[in-house]
Design a protein around this motif. Structure first.
Motif, PDB file in Angstrom:
ATOM      1  N   ARG A   3       0.829  -1.219   0.000  1.00  0.00           N
ATOM      2  CA  ARG A   3       0.000   0.000   0.000  1.00  0.00           C
ATOM      3  C   ARG A   3       0.859   1.263   0.000  1.00  0.00           C
ATOM      4  N   LEU A   4       1.959   1.235   0.745  1.00  0.00           N
ATOM      5  CA  LEU A   4       2.865   2.384   0.750  1.00  0.00           C
ATOM      6  C   LEU A   4       3.427   2.602  -0.652  1.00  0.00           C
ATOM      7  N   VAL A   6       2.037   1.819  -3.568  1.00  0.00           N
ATOM      8  CA  VAL A   6       0.985   2.385  -4.430  1.00  0.00           C
ATOM      9  C   VAL A   6       0.844   3.874  -4.150  1.00  0.00           C
ATOM     10  N   ARG A   7       0.829   4.229  -2.879  1.00  0.00           N
ATOM     11  CA  ARG A   7       0.684   5.645  -2.504  1.00  0.00           C
ATOM     12  C   ARG A   7       1.888   6.461  -2.981  1.00  0.00           C
ATOM     13  N   LEU A   8       3.059   5.915  -2.805  1.00  0.00           N
ATOM     14  CA  LEU A   8       4.285   6.581  -3.221  1.00  0.00           C
ATOM     15  C   LEU A   8       4.318   6.782  -4.734  1.00  0.00           C
ATOM     16  N   GLY A  10       2.090   7.636  -6.679  1.00  0.00           N
ATOM     17  CA  GLY A  10       1.376   8.850  -7.040  1.00  0.00           C
ATOM     18  C   GLY A  10       2.231  10.105  -6.964  1.00  0.00           C
ATOM     19  N   GLY A  38       1.001   1.074  -8.838  1.00  0.00           N
ATOM     20  CA  GLY A  38       0.595   2.481  -8.885  1.00  0.00           C
ATOM     21  C   GLY A  38       1.009   3.168 -10.174  1.00  0.00           C
ATOM     22  N   ASP A 141       3.562  15.833   1.400  1.00  0.00           N
ATOM     23  CA  ASP A 141       2.978  15.014   0.334  1.00  0.00           C
ATOM     24  C   ASP A 141       2.580  13.626   0.802  1.00  0.00           C
ATOM     25  N   LEU A 142       3.327  13.065   1.739  1.00  0.00           N
ATOM     26  CA  LEU A 142       2.987  11.731   2.246  1.00  0.00           C
ATOM     27  C   LEU A 142       1.940  11.850   3.324  1.00  0.00           C
TER      28      LEU A 142
END
Length: 142
Positions: A3-4, A6-8, A10, A38, A141-142
């Motif tokens: 999940r980290l 995928v988020r990263l 972006g 991602g 941003d994170l």
């Protein structure tokens, strides 16, 4: 870790370099799998331990993902022999086991240190250090 990743993804753009370090089994490849998802690149993303580097082209018009495993490399000269600097500008490049080797590929980068938690659970601690102006707003941003 997935999940980290995928988020990263972006936040990532062509030319971004991520240098991952951490113990065996800490989640470096799982993080990279999330980044690949991602970025919508062709997979599967597996550990490139024996092939050293793999390029995963984008399926959505974005940057390719260059996934490198520097574990078996003897130094920067061997990393340099891979000619990664030729693709760094147009790709997102992730180097596992890259600490002390891959920093020379780009002045701006994310350095990520992944640690396994104590005990039998699957918790991870991730320390992310943004190097260079590109990452000056990383915490926001994170």
């Amino acid at each position: 870790m997935h999940r980290l990743g995928v988020r990263l993804a972006g936040l990532l753009s062509p030319g971004d370099l991520l240098v991952l370090s951490g113990d065996l089994g800490a989640g470096k490849t799982t993080l990279t799998q999330g980044i690949g998802e991602g970025l919508k690149v062709r997979g599967p993303i597996t550990s490139p331990t024996f092939v050293i580097a793999r390029v995963h082209p984008s399926l959505a018009g974005g940057p390719p993902l260059v996934h490198v495993d520097a574990y078996r490399l003897g130094g920067f000269a061997e990393l340099d022999d891979l000619d990664l600097d030729a693709s760094v500008a147009e790709s997102v490049t992730v180097v596992e086991w890259g600490e002390g080797l891959a920093e020379g590929l780009a002045d701006e980068r994310l350095e990520m240190i992944i640690s396994r938690g104590d005990g039998t659970d699957e918790t991870r601690e991730v320390r992310i250090v943004g190097v260079g102006h590109r990452w000056s707003d990383l915490e926001r941003d994170l």
